[in-house]
Structures are given as C-alpha cells and as structure tokens.
Design a protein around this motif. Structure first.
Motif, short mmCIF file in Angstrom:
data_model
loop_
_atom_site.label_atom_id
_atom_site.label_comp_id
_atom_site.label_asym_id
_atom_site.label_seq_id
_atom_site.Cartn_x
_atom_site.Cartn_y
_atom_site.Cartn_z
N GLU A 55 -2.65 -5.71 1.23
CA GLU A 55 -3.22 -4.99 2.36
C GLU A 55 -2.78 -5.58 3.70
O GLU A 55 -2.54 -4.85 4.66
CB GLU A 55 -4.74 -4.95 2.26
N ARG A 58 0.75 -4.36 4.30
CA ARG A 58 0.67 -2.94 4.64
C ARG A 58 0.22 -2.74 6.09
O ARG A 58 0.82 -1.98 6.85
CB ARG A 58 -0.30 -2.23 3.70
N ASN A 159 0.05 -0.46 -2.75
CA ASN A 159 -0.28 0.48 -1.69
C ASN A 159 1.01 1.15 -1.28
O ASN A 159 2.08 0.55 -1.32
CB ASN A 159 -0.87 -0.23 -0.48
N LEU A 161 2.77 3.43 1.90
CA LEU A 161 2.69 3.87 3.29
C LEU A 161 3.59 5.09 3.41
O LEU A 161 4.80 4.99 3.20
CB LEU A 161 3.15 2.74 4.22
N TRP A 171 -1.70 5.73 4.53
CA TRP A 171 -1.52 4.88 3.35
C TRP A 171 -2.53 5.29 2.30
O TRP A 171 -3.54 5.91 2.59
CB TRP A 171 -1.65 3.40 3.71
#
Length: 179
Positions: A55, A58, A159, A161, A171
């Motif tokens: 995270e 990201r 994750n 994007l 995202w």
C-alpha cells in the motif's frame, strides 16, 4: 504510630513456606502457551506488514503521478515517468518498475524527481515504454495499469493502479482492473 499528625500504618509482609516462586513445570506451561499464541500471531503480523509495504508503494506511485500531472501543466511541456533499474530485486524486463521510477522532461531527459521502492516488491507496468504526461496533464492511455504485489507468493497480496478515461487514477485490490 503517630508522627507529625499523620498516621502511618504498620505493614508486615510474610511469606508462606509454600509460595517461594514458580515451579519449573509452571514456567514451562506458561512458555508453551506463549509459543502457541505467537505461532498464530506471527503469520498475521507478517501479512499485515507486507500489505502495508504494498500500500505504501501504491500510494507513492499515485502521489507521484498526480504531482507529475501538475508539474507538466505548470511547465507547459511533456514529461515522462520512467522506470529505475538499479536495485538488487529488479529484473531486466522492460515492464519491471520494482526499483522505482523517475520523472523527467521528455525533450532533454532532465530528472525532476526520483522515487525508489525501498522494499523488494514486484511492480509491473502494462507497457515497456515510459509513461508520457502531456503538457495538458493527460496520463498515458485508457487501460494502462501498474500491478504492485508482494514477492512472497503465499501471501497473495496485490494492488493494481488503473488508468481510466480522462486520465483518472484509481486503485483496487488484486491484479486486474475491473469496471
């Protein structure tokens, strides 16, 4: 006993002959219970830490892309976001952004900003070319995406994007952009 107007109670500590401390068996039982609790907690802790790393990468990429848009508009020229290649966990693949990225002026390749990924994550971009940011702040093309995931496959943490119409960034969890 009374001194200077204060009453001080007389406290006496006494020990029974049976309460001299813990026995070896009691200590081993406590350590065994702690070991069992730790065996359940450690995998959860590792997963939490790895999710936090994914995270953070990201969020850094999203912030850098938004900043790049603003800078392109302010400067009135096309910028590029290109991958870095100088870390131990990066690969030679043209779509591997695992080392990080840098913002450069497209015309003369002047570096404006560099962001390095500090932990060994796997970051990939859909294209092998750098991402162009137009002087109007437009980012790439619809369908461009970065996947940021843990290198520990067993944890299955990723994750994505996604770049959608009008250069909007969003995202979501996983490795694919869904509508």
């Amino acid at each position: 006993m009374q001194r200077l107007g204060f009453f001080t109670p007389h406290i006496r500590c006494s020990r029974d002959s049976n309460s001299q401390g813990f026995t070896l068996v009691e200590l081993l039982v406590c350590l065994g219970v702690l070991a069992v609790m730790a065996s359940f907690a450690i995998p959860s802790w590792q997963r939490l830490q790895e999710r936090s790393r994914v995270e953070a990468a990201r969020d850094q990429l999203m912030n850098d892309l938004q900043t790049a848009r603003v800078r392109a508009v302010q400067r009135g020229e096309t910028l590029q976001l290109a991958r870095l290649r100088d870390c131990t966990w990066g690969t030679s693949a043209n779509n591997d952004w695992s080392c990080g990225w840098q913002l450069v002026v497209k015309v003369d390749q002047t570096v404006l900003h560099t962001s390095q990924v500090q932990t060994p994550l796997q970051v990939t971009f859909t294209k092998s070319d750098p991402l162009d940011i137009s002087q109007r702040g437009d980012l790439g093309t619809v369908g461009d995406r970065w996947v940021i995931k843990s290198r520990q496959a067993a944890l299955n943490i990723a994750n994505v994007l996604c770049l959608s119409s009008a250069s909007r960034l969003r995202w979501q969890s996983g490795e694919a952009c869904s509508s």
